[in-house]
Design a protein around this motif. Structure first.
Motif, PDB file in Angstrom:
ATOM      1  N   VAL A  53      16.809 -49.255  57.188  1.00 42.52           N
ATOM      2  CA  VAL A  53      17.985 -48.654  57.549  1.00 42.52           C
ATOM      3  C   VAL A  53      18.525 -49.764  58.657  1.00 42.52           C
ATOM      4  O   VAL A  53      19.689 -50.155  58.735  1.00 42.52           O
ATOM      5  CB  VAL A  53      17.799 -47.327  58.123  1.00 42.52           C
ATOM      6  CG1 VAL A  53      19.320 -46.882  59.053  1.00 42.52           C
ATOM      7  CG2 VAL A  53      17.705 -46.315  56.989  1.00 42.52           C
ATOM      8  N   LEU A  61      22.229 -47.628  55.284  1.00 41.39           N
ATOM      9  CA  LEU A  61      22.565 -46.365  54.711  1.00 41.39           C
ATOM     10  C   LEU A  61      24.140 -46.575  54.271  1.00 41.39           C
ATOM     11  O   LEU A  61      24.682 -46.260  53.375  1.00 41.39           O
ATOM     12  CB  LEU A  61      22.658 -45.235  55.647  1.00 41.39           C
ATOM     13  CG  LEU A  61      21.161 -44.694  56.112  1.00 41.39           C
ATOM     14  CD1 LEU A  61      21.469 -43.662  57.055  1.00 41.39           C
ATOM     15  CD2 LEU A  61      20.683 -44.120  54.981  1.00 41.39           C
ATOM     16  N   ILE A  64      24.644 -48.162  50.744  1.00 42.60           N
ATOM     17  CA  ILE A  64      24.195 -47.651  49.581  1.00 42.60           C
ATOM     18  C   ILE A  64      25.481 -47.419  48.595  1.00 42.60           C
ATOM     19  O   ILE A  64      25.220 -48.088  47.134  1.00 42.60           O
ATOM     20  CB  ILE A  64      23.587 -46.028  50.001  1.00 42.60           C
ATOM     21  CG1 ILE A  64      22.520 -46.258  50.870  1.00 42.60           C
ATOM     22  CG2 ILE A  64      23.497 -45.305  48.598  1.00 42.60           C
ATOM     23  CD1 ILE A  64      21.974 -44.726  51.081  1.00 42.60           C
ATOM     24  N   ILE A  78      15.205 -45.359  50.281  1.00 43.61           N
ATOM     25  CA  ILE A  78      15.276 -45.786  51.750  1.00 43.61           C
ATOM     26  C   ILE A  78      13.965 -45.910  52.230  1.00 43.61           C
ATOM     27  O   ILE A  78      13.219 -44.640  52.286  1.00 43.61           O
ATOM     28  CB  ILE A  78      16.106 -44.858  52.611  1.00 43.61           C
ATOM     29  CG1 ILE A  78      17.676 -44.964  51.863  1.00 43.61           C
ATOM     30  CG2 ILE A  78      16.191 -45.092  54.025  1.00 43.61           C
ATOM     31  CD1 ILE A  78      18.238 -46.497  51.976  1.00 43.61           C
ATOM     32  N   THR A  80      12.319 -46.224  56.348  1.00 45.36           N
ATOM     33  CA  THR A  80      12.639 -46.342  57.582  1.00 45.36           C
ATOM     34  C   THR A  80      11.623 -46.026  58.618  1.00 45.36           C
ATOM     35  O   THR A  80      11.201 -45.112  58.258  1.00 45.36           O
ATOM     36  CB  THR A  80      14.271 -45.675  57.804  1.00 45.36           C
ATOM     37  OG1 THR A  80      14.539 -45.863  58.956  1.00 45.36           O
ATOM     38  CG2 THR A  80      14.249 -44.311  57.431  1.00 45.36           C
ATOM     39  N   GLY A  87      20.290 -38.823  58.703  1.00 48.84           N
ATOM     40  CA  GLY A  87      20.209 -39.811  57.835  1.00 48.84           C
ATOM     41  C   GLY A  87      19.655 -39.464  56.337  1.00 48.84           C
ATOM     42  O   GLY A  87      20.137 -40.238  55.523  1.00 48.84           O
ATOM     43  N   SER A  90      22.296 -37.852  54.234  1.00 46.13           N
ATOM     44  CA  SER A  90      23.708 -38.857  54.200  1.00 46.13           C
ATOM     45  C   SER A  90      23.041 -39.887  53.042  1.00 46.13           C
ATOM     46  O   SER A  90      24.024 -40.005  52.149  1.00 46.13           O
ATOM     47  CB  SER A  90      23.811 -39.904  55.533  1.00 46.13           C
ATOM     48  OG  SER A  90      24.459 -38.983  56.367  1.00 46.13           O
ATOM     49  N   ALA A  91      21.728 -40.280  52.957  1.00 49.16           N
ATOM     50  CA  ALA A  91      21.203 -41.067  52.066  1.00 49.16           C
ATOM     51  C   ALA A  91      21.290 -40.539  50.734  1.00 49.16           C
ATOM     52  O   ALA A  91      21.768 -40.982  49.689  1.00 49.16           O
ATOM     53  CB  ALA A  91      19.882 -41.570  52.135  1.00 49.16           C
ATOM     54  N   TYR A  99      14.223 -40.734  50.518  1.00 44.47           N
ATOM     55  CA  TYR A  99      14.273 -41.332  51.560  1.00 44.47           C
ATOM     56  C   TYR A  99      12.885 -40.969  52.324  1.00 44.47           C
ATOM     57  O   TYR A  99      12.439 -39.955  52.279  1.00 44.47           O
ATOM     58  CB  TYR A  99      15.107 -40.335  52.406  1.00 44.47           C
ATOM     59  CG  TYR A  99      15.477 -40.702  53.952  1.00 44.47           C
ATOM     60  CD1 TYR A  99      16.741 -41.580  54.322  1.00 44.47           C
ATOM     61  CD2 TYR A  99      14.786 -40.247  54.924  1.00 44.47           C
ATOM     62  CE1 TYR A  99      16.965 -41.932  55.625  1.00 44.47           C
ATOM     63  CE2 TYR A  99      15.067 -40.558  56.383  1.00 44.47           C
ATOM     64  CZ  TYR A  99      16.010 -41.379  56.830  1.00 44.47           C
ATOM     65  OH  TYR A  99      16.316 -41.726  57.878  1.00 44.47           O
ATOM     66  N   TYR A 463      29.039 -42.942  60.449  1.00 46.68           N
ATOM     67  CA  TYR A 463      27.788 -43.344  61.049  1.00 46.68           C
ATOM     68  C   TYR A 463      27.855 -43.426  62.613  1.00 46.68           C
ATOM     69  O   TYR A 463      26.983 -43.232  63.450  1.00 46.68           O
ATOM     70  CB  TYR A 463      27.461 -44.691  60.491  1.00 46.68           C
ATOM     71  CG  TYR A 463      26.558 -45.633  61.203  1.00 46.68           C
ATOM     72  CD1 TYR A 463      25.115 -45.367  61.342  1.00 46.68           C
ATOM     73  CD2 TYR A 463      26.835 -46.564  61.932  1.00 46.68           C
ATOM     74  CE1 TYR A 463      24.346 -46.040  61.875  1.00 46.68           C
ATOM     75  CE2 TYR A 463      25.857 -47.501  62.813  1.00 46.68           C
ATOM     76  CZ  TYR A 463      24.460 -47.069  62.743  1.00 46.68           C
ATOM     77  OH  TYR A 463      23.745 -47.709  63.425  1.00 46.68           O
TER      78      TYR A 463
END
Length: 484
Positions: A53, A61, A64, A78, A80, A87, A90-91, A99, A463
């Motif tokens: 990330v 992110l 993507i 993801i 991170t 996050g 959102s991913a 994630y 973001y």
């Protein structure tokens, strides 16, 4: 054997992850920054991207959607060390497979990797084996291709389908295409415009009625649900269906049985249901305007159509297709296009989507008359004016805001002294927080205006708002210009 790209600024972690990937029997390579990673993705053919990330030159992110739009459209996992619930949400919303927070064990990484590659292989196999007749659906963008993949999958089943998208994105066309690629293609495709159903006659229109069932019913009439027997029933603008009819239709959907108005016996109809709406049905459920049990039934499979402004690469194909089709239909000479004509089309936002585009092109042809080539001047004035305004707005410097100093210092020796890198980061964060607070104030909490002011995409804007715990949906914030 799959091809996997690792994008992470930690060289040691990349080496470790490379060994994990290689032991799983796949090829791997890595990039230490987002720019190099994106270059690799668009120049190569990767099946999976393992993405950090916080990268030196950007946020993973936010990349993507661009990665998913690459020719190979790889799956994304993801990885991170700065995980947070927003996050993660959102991913997944933007299309990531999983994630994962660092540190993670080998098993925690390997299992999602294996599952993602299994899914990808099945998806590619299905795409090759499915020959979809696209009818009048024009375009080659990745977002459109993903929708067509879902249409191909849905055409092989009898599951209920909910098509969502803004007005003018082509929901009815997609519904027709789904029907015509299904086993029901030779049977009726019946359209029910829920927004136009007369409240006093809605049951009669849907269920039919017997002669003498009510005043004016001088003969029996078959309802739309029965007309769809063996075929497809398309509920257009299903969000406009009144609550009493939602309850009645829920039973029809469950049992495929109904009673025409004035009839003594029930009738049956073997229909396949496709519904469409431009409204947020989840919000309507929360507001009590739509039944949750009906919504669950409607969306066995959901196809979300992209807006035209999010698939600008399709504009040229759509324009050429429609102008050619319209010209042939009206026995007119085929027109040519100047390059800047397409440039204007791509810079306009198209709030009415494909429907607005087609209406605009017909108006343009009328304005052009016998001219052999279409130029921007043939386009409606309001479109050219909007594009001109947008081009000036995007060049407006940040100094147009009434800025205030970030720090007012009388005695610089009283300030704490940080390492240069930390000082720069603190200064940047203060500046960004101040800037986006002003953006919210000046935009009045309107996302579209905020995006125009900042020249940022929605995802990029969200973001920064999330990063600094700011809300775009409310003007409850104090005016930052009045703060000390």
């Amino acid at each position: 054997m799959a091809s996997i790209l690792i994008i992470d600024d930690d060289r040691v972690f990349c080496d470790v992850l490379t060994r994990v990937v290689n032991r799983a029997g796949h090829d791997s390579s890595f990039s230490l920054c987002l720019k190099d990673g994106m270059r690799e993705i668009f120049s190569g053919s990767y099946d999976l991207v393992l993405l950090d990330v916080q990268l030196p030159d950007g946020n993973g992110l936010e990349a993507i959607e661009k990665i998913k739009a690459a020719p190979s459209s790889p799956e994304i996992i993801i990885l991170t060390g700065c995980g947070n619930p927003d996050g993660a949400e959102s991913a997944i919303t933007w299309g990531a497979w999983d994630y994962i927070e660092k540190p993670a064990s080998t098993d925690e990484i390997t299992l999602p990797l294996v599952r993602a590659l299994e899914y990808r292989e099945e998806k590619l196999t299905l795409r090759k084996s499915t020959a979809l007749d696209r009818k009048r659906i024009v375009g080659h963008s990745q977002s459109l291709a993903q929708c067509l993949d879902l249409v191909a999958q849905a055409a092989k089943t009898d599951a209920n389908v909910l098509i969502t998208g803004e007005t003018g994105t082509g929901k009815e066309l997609f519904a027709q295409t789904l029907h015509e690629n299904s086993v029901r293609a030779n049977n009726p495709f019946v359209i029910v415009d829920c927004s136009a159903l007369p409240e006093s006659l809605v049951e009669s229109v849907l269920f039919g009625h017997e002669r003498g069932a009510f005043t004016g019913a001088d003969k029996s009439q078959t309802g739309l649900i029965k007309l769809a027997d063996g075929g497809t029933l398309f509920l257009d603008e299903v969000g406009e269906l009144a609550l009493p009819m939602q309850k009645a239709f829920l039973r029809v959907l469950q049992e495929h049985r109904f009673r025409p108005v004035g009839a003594k016996c029930e009738s049956t109809s073997n229909f396949r249901l496709i519904a469409a709406t431009n409204r947020n049905l989840d919000q309507m459920v929360q507001a009590g305007a739509f039944r949750s049990d009906l919504l669950y039934r409607l969306r066995s499979l959901v196809i979300e159509l992209p807006s035209l402004r999010n698939r600008p690469e399709d504009l040229k194909d759509l324009a050429i297709h429609h102008v050619t089709r319209f010209s042939e239909k009206n026995s007119l000479p085929i027109k040519g296009f100047s390059p800047d004509f397409f440039d204007i089309l791509q810079r306009y936002e198209w709030p009415g989507n494909v429907r607005e585009l087609f209406g605009t092109l017909q108006s343009t042809l009328a304005t052009a008359g016998n001219a052999p080539v279409l130029y921007p001047t043939h386009l409606p004035v309001h479109i050219r004016a909007k594009v001109a305004r947008s081009s000036i707005t995007k060049k407006t410097p940040v100094s147009s805001f009434n800025t205030i100093p970030l720090v007012q210092v009388e005695d610089s020796t009283a300030l704490p002294l940080y390492a240069y890198r930390e000082y720069r980061e603190r200064l940047l964060e203060n500046a960004e927080r101040d800037y986006f607070s002003r953006v919210i104030w000046h935009s009045g909490g309107d996302v579209k205006i905020a995006c125009n002011l900042t020249c940022l995409s929605r995802s990029r804007l969200y973001y920064f708002l999330q990063k600094y715990n700011l809300s775009i949906n409310s003007r409850a914030l104090n005016n930052p210009e009045n703060q000390d």
